[in-house]
Design an enzyme around this catalytic site. Structure first.
Site, PDB file in Angstrom:
ATOM      1  CG  ASN A 191       5.586   0.697  -8.720  1.00  0.00           C
ATOM      2  OD1 ASN A 191       6.511   1.206  -9.431  1.00  0.00           O
ATOM      3  ND2 ASN A 191       5.506  -0.728  -9.841  1.00  0.00           N
ATOM      4  N   PRO A 229       1.206  -1.446  -0.158  1.00  0.00           N
ATOM      5  CG  PRO A 229      -0.687  -1.193   1.731  1.00  0.00           C
ATOM      6  CD  PRO A 229       0.685  -2.270   1.176  1.00  0.00           C
ATOM      7  CD  GLN A 238       8.672  -3.937   7.890  1.00  0.00           C
ATOM      8  OE1 GLN A 238       8.628  -4.866   8.148  1.00  0.00           O
ATOM      9  NE2 GLN A 238      10.007  -3.390   7.847  1.00  0.00           N
ATOM     10  NE  ARG A 265      15.229   6.294   5.917  1.00  0.00           N
ATOM     11  CZ  ARG A 265      15.324   5.244   6.947  1.00  0.00           C
ATOM     12  NH1 ARG A 265      15.501   5.305   8.067  1.00  0.00           N
ATOM     13  NH2 ARG A 265      14.113   4.181   6.841  1.00  0.00           N
ATOM     14  NE  ARG A 307       8.102  -2.115  -6.011  1.00  0.00           N
ATOM     15  CZ  ARG A 307       7.717  -1.211  -5.160  1.00  0.00           C
ATOM     16  NH1 ARG A 307       8.489   0.000  -4.877  1.00  0.00           N
ATOM     17  NH2 ARG A 307       6.564  -1.229  -5.502  1.00  0.00           N
TER      18      ARG A 307
END
Length: 263
Positions: free
Chosen positions: A169, A2, A70, A125, A253
């Site tokens: 993606n 997701p 994840q 980050r 990907r």
């Protein structure tokens, strides 16, 4: 996995279920979290925040539950006392009088104090969140042209959470189609009009995907009504130019694009 819009919709569902309600039962699977179970009884969730693909559940005693789904983690909402029918492994249970939220299968889970929240490695980050209403195209343009990002190809840059949090993606594919660019371009090579179009698309498309959550269609990505123009449409006609959509691989990907109108 997701992406930002789906994570934000999940956060909305969790908030709607238990926000502001006293917790009557709390359970954590991981031993290092068990000490917090008694501390959270009687407290309530104040809000659920997203930072890209991470979810922050804030409690009234100033603790924050950090979780990153994840590939496999999933939150579910059930009526209190109801068994969730799943073979997944339960990691977190937050129960109120009428609703319970359950986190399954995730492994990246921590409890953070306010101080730890400001120094958490992942949260430090990640870049600005594309769903943050305070993030503007002007700020996105500045990031695109910054020394850190201006020489990066979009194929990898648009998957880098340090650039903008919440992209993934399908958003990468749809954003580049929208602006008519391929993934090998860099921000430093764009003209002013292209740069402006990209900065707007980087915000508009994720926000549209998030906003069109009202009805569920299981044939569309994660149940969103957001309609793909090229993602998973290889072999079909491009609605903009009539060309044939192709599939390739970029930055390890799957990448979908139209050679007829993306240059």
């Amino acid at each position: 996995m997701p992406e930002g819009p789906e994570i934000r919709r999940a956060a909305d569902n969790l908030e709607a279920a238990i926000k502001g309600k006293p917790l009557t039962d709390v359970w954590f699977a991981f031993p290092q979290l068990k000490t917090y179970q008694s501390q959270l009884i009687g407290q309530h969730v104040t809000h659920v925040e997203t930072r890209g693909k991470a979810l922050l559940t804030h409690f009234s005693n100033d603790l924050t539950l950090y979780s990153h789904n994840q590939l496999y983690g999933v939150w579910r909402v059930v009526d209190t006392g109801e068994e969730s029918q799943t073979t997944r492994v339960l990691r977190v249970k937050l129960q109120t009088a009428d609703k319970t939220i359950l986190l399954y299968s995730a492994s990246d889970i921590e409890m953070l104090t306010p101080e730890q929240l400001t120094t958490h490695p992942f949260l430090q980050r990640v870049g600005p969140d594309v769903l943050d209403p305070n993030l503007t195209p002007e700020v996105v343009k500045e990031r695109l042209l910054s020394p850190r990002f201006r020489n990066r190809q979009f194929a990898g840059l648009l998957l880098d959470q340090a650039f903008l949090a919440g992209l993934g993606n399908y958003l990468r594919v749809e954003i580049l189609w929208q602006v008519g660019l391929t993934g090998n371009h860099k921000a430093k090579d764009l003209n002013a009009a292209q740069l402006d179009a990209l900065a707007h698309a980087l915000l508009d498309i994720p926000r549209f995907s998030y906003a069109t959550r009202g009805q569920v269609d299981e044939n569309k990505h994660h149940g969103a009504l957001f309609r793909f123009k090229v993602f998973h449409r290889d072999g079909e006609l491009c609605e903009r130019c009539g060309g044939i959509i192709e599939k390739t691989t970029l930055s390890s990907r799957p990448f979908y694009w139209c050679p007829g109108c993306q240059h």
